[in-house]
Design an enzyme around this catalytic site. Structure first.
Site, PDB file in Angstrom:
ATOM      1  N   ASP A 219      43.193  37.123  43.237  1.00 15.72           N
ATOM      2  CA  ASP A 219      42.114  38.106  43.062  1.00 15.72           C
ATOM      3  C   ASP A 219      40.778  37.350  43.156  1.00 15.72           C
ATOM      4  O   ASP A 219      40.734  36.277  43.749  1.00 15.72           O
ATOM      5  CB  ASP A 219      42.305  38.855  41.736  1.00 15.72           C
ATOM      6  CG  ASP A 219      41.726  40.261  41.797  1.00 15.72           C
ATOM      7  OD1 ASP A 219      40.529  40.389  42.116  1.00 15.72           O
ATOM      8  OD2 ASP A 219      42.453  41.233  41.539  1.00 15.72           O
ATOM      9  N   HIS A 242      39.936  36.630  46.443  1.00 12.12           N
ATOM     10  CA  HIS A 242      39.136  37.754  46.937  1.00 12.12           C
ATOM     11  C   HIS A 242      37.648  37.439  46.948  1.00 12.12           C
ATOM     12  O   HIS A 242      36.819  38.323  47.072  1.00 12.12           O
ATOM     13  CB  HIS A 242      39.414  39.019  46.114  1.00 12.12           C
ATOM     14  CG  HIS A 242      40.819  39.519  46.249  1.00 12.12           C
ATOM     15  ND1 HIS A 242      41.261  40.664  45.632  1.00 12.12           N
ATOM     16  CD2 HIS A 242      41.888  39.028  46.929  1.00 12.12           C
ATOM     17  CE1 HIS A 242      42.557  40.848  45.926  1.00 12.12           C
ATOM     18  NE2 HIS A 242      42.940  39.867  46.704  1.00 12.12           N
TER      19      HIS A 242
END
Ligand SMILES: *[C@@H]1O[C@H](CO)[C@@H](O)[C@H](O)[C@H]1NC(C)=O
Ligand SMILES: *[C@@H]1O[C@H](CO)[C@@H](O)[C@H](O)[C@H]1NC(C)=O
Ligand SMILES: *[C@@H]1O[C@H](CO)[C@@H](O)[C@H](O)[C@H]1NC(C)=O
Length: 406
Positions: A219, A242
């Site tokens: 993430d 991310h």
């Protein structure tokens, strides 16, 4: 005379003796003194809490040592206030239970209400998280109930250096309510397929410095929530992951303002996003200001530069209502490299609160799949000030209609 001299010698050696034993008694080795076993199965919880309790009572600086070896730790809450500074030396590997249902709370190791806390030693916190990553988190509570590897709650003047944390079941590190906390040469290592495992998440803290650290995760590498103030992120490598995010903002009532964010000299490789600011449409009011991104290298990164005020994953919101988060004083300077999707620069601001005072300087990002044309730049409700090179040509492509991206 002779007797007096003898007494003087005895007294001074007594003094020396007591001062050396005193110095030694400030070091608390969990194995030597508290019965911890580096066998990978004996719970480190009680030995660690016992050592913590003694160290915390001392007014002079103390050190707790977790020596080399693999220790099993069911969970730990290390709480202040303490009377003096504590240094936790983690030299070994501390390993969590594999079974997510072994946790009553969404935490594994928690440090809270401590002043002058330092942690170093080259050791590793292994969240043993593989069993937690299989389920989808998006719409259910399952993910929020999973334990976070390390929590730093309300710490003042803290330094965390040369520590690794891996395979977290949920967020890897959560920093909340802290003042002056530094992460130096910190390593986060989670696989790309680990869900919701943000590397370092910061919220409601003032004075956070993350320097020369390496983050691989499933993430955001670093995410800054509401109330993040005076945050420096410098010399970070991120990927997989991310990207580095501010937000998402505006989902909850009474969020605190974000201000004073400096992200510099970072390299992102094969990440889903680069540097981004995101807020929810149909949101609660709020603000984020004075946010600067400088000297960033992008290697095959999706959405390298992104302001997204229509952030609405899984269609959880009403895209027709604009975000009420006011964004201002934002700069992107000297950002170079390659984009894995065509939309290299996207500044999608709120129609209710257009972005103010946005600057793009020395941008040079090319699109890797150039067969579909060159990289594009889209702007909505923003008029950025431009200087230096602009590749892609700033705001040259039509802005998209509201869409549902994650
Ligand atoms: C911030 O914390 C560090 C680590 O404890 C300390 O050395 C430093 O003096 C603190 N800075 C301020 C301004 O208090
Ligand atoms: C951030 O931390 C690093 C490492 O301790 C230090 O060199 C740097 O000066 C810090 N930056 C600020 C602004 O405190
Ligand atoms: C940050 O990057 C810039 C540009 O690449 C470079 O000139 C500068 O020396 C770097 N700063 C540090 C502290 O590494």
């Amino acid at each position: 005379m002779g007797l007096q001299w003898n007494i003087a010698v005895i007294l001074s050696s007594l003094l020396l003796f007591t001062s050396t034993t005193k110095a030694q008694s400030n070091v608390f080795n969990v194995v030597a003194k508290y019965g911890a076993k580096a066998d990978g199965k004996t719970d480190l919880n009680q030995p660690l809490l016992d050592a913590w309790k003694e160290a915390c009572e001392l007014a002079t600086p103390s050190k707790i040592v977790i020596p080399k070896g693999t220790f099993f730790l069911s969970e730990a809450k290390l709480e202040g206030p303490c009377k003096g500074p504590i240094d936790l030396q983690v030299q070994g590997i501390v390993k969590a239970p594999a079974d997510p249902s072994a946790f009553k709370e969404p935490s594994w190791v928690v440090f809270s209400n401590i002043e002058h806390f330092t942690m170093s030693g080259g050791g590793t916190f292994d969240g043993n998280g593989a069993a937690a990553w299989g389920k989808k988190c998006a719409q259910n509570k399952y993910c929020a109930e999973l334990p976070i590897n390390l929590r730093f709650n309300s710490l003042t003047n803290a330094m965390i250096q040369d520590i690794t944390t891996k395979d977290s079941k949920q967020f890897t590190v959560n920093v909340i309510g802290c003042k002056n906390i530094t992460f130096l040469r910190f390593t986060v290592s989670n696989p790309e397929n680990s869900l919701n495992t943000d590397g370092i998440h910061i919220g409601r803290s003032n004075g956070v410095n993350i320097t020369n650290s390496n983050i691989k995760t499933g993430d955001d590498c670093v995410s800054l929530g509401d109330g993040s103030q005076n945050v420096i992120v410098h010399g970070i490598t991120c990927g997989p992951g991310h990207g580095i995010s501010i937000g998402s903002l505006g989902k909850f009532q009474n969020e605190e303002p974000v201000s004073g964010i400096r992200i510099s000299n970072c390299t992102l490789t094969n990440t889903q996003n680069g540097v981004r600011i995101k807020s929810w449409p149909a949101s609660y009011p709020g603000s984020a200001t004075d946010m600067h991104f400088e000297n960033i290298v992008m290697n095959n990164v999706g959405n390298p530069i992104l302001i997204d005020q229509q952030y609405c994953p899984w269609n959880q919101c009403n895209l027709k209502m604009p975000s009420k988060i006011k964004l201002s004083k934002i700069s992107f300077k000297n950002i170079k490299g390659t984009s894995s999707n065509q939309h290299a620069v996207k500044l999608i601001c709120s129609s209710g609160f257009p972005c103010q005072d946005v600057e793009l300087a020395d941008i040079d990002i090319s699109y890797k799949g150039a067969d579909q044309g060159p990289a594009t730049s889209q702007c909505l409700n923003v008029k950025p000030k431009l200087s230096g090179k602009q590749n892609p040509s700033a705001c040259s492509s039509p802005a998209p209609l509201p869409q549902t991206a994650s």
